[in-house]
Design a protein around this motif. Sequence first.
Motif: not given
Length: 310
Positions: A7-8, A12, A15-16, A39, A43, A281-282, A285, A289
């Motif tokens: 994920w990280s 992530t 996604l950023v 963001s 991340a 959203l960011p 997120l 994270t």
Amino acid sequence: MFDHFAWSVVATPLLVLLGTWLSADRLRPDLAPRVFAWSAVVAALASTVNLVVFGLKALAQIPAVAAVGDWSADVVVADTAHVPWVPGLSLVWACAVAIAVGAQWWRRRRVLRAARAEVEWLEPRGDVVTVADERVEAFALPGTRGRPGRIVLTTGILDILDERQRVAVIAHERAHLAGDHHTLVWLTRVAATAHPVLWPVARKVAYLVERAADEAAAVELGDRRHVARAIGFAALAAARSGGVARSHGLPAALGAAPGVVPRRVSALMVPRERRRWTAVLPVLLAIGTVVWTFECVYDLHELLALASIR
């Protein structure tokens, strides 16, 4: 623990990148660079912390280290036995990040010191310093605790601009200083150094700070079209002179990759839009994270505690 890596470290940053690509131009120009810069920083930081955690796990798997820590190396190894390459890769990656970020910090410090040395002996007019140079350049030089920020203009750019155009360029550079844009650009580049997937985000943030400064100048002058014409004219003159203002790697009215200035001019020729909702959203997120990263650190603690039970 592998889910934290997936994920990280993998998901992530992607996604950023995706979120920046889809929504950066839809967010208010003054808000967009901060949202996407931070963001990316969050991340990258979360990714790096996870890499460090898995790097520590790689060290904990070494029998000699396990003996010193009084835990079972076999138990630690078993946790990621299905992906045995992750701890070793993470250790190497974390070390590479530390070296690369350290080198980037040192290089920026050296460049800024050289830039300040060039202008500190010149007599400023307010916050503007003029450098005798035929190249067409303009940039904002950030200050330090003991020195205020300066707007640096060459005699080359002053010669080709009329009074109103000079005011527009100076307003643009003043917005960079007021918005601390050099810090946003720098931090995003550090984030991209830590995680290469974020380099397109860093380039986007460099563009977004220019848009933010354009809009601030337009508000100050009360004429969006005039600012657009001043920036377009100055950028064209800079390109012809061979002195496009990439000076010192700082945000600059003219410092842009090919095709960026036309986009900025085009954006100024239409009414300004006001949108904030895409920032949600960011931000969510980034918060998610961070929470997940804390859990990864806790999981390493729990794993070592479990390995210590014999």
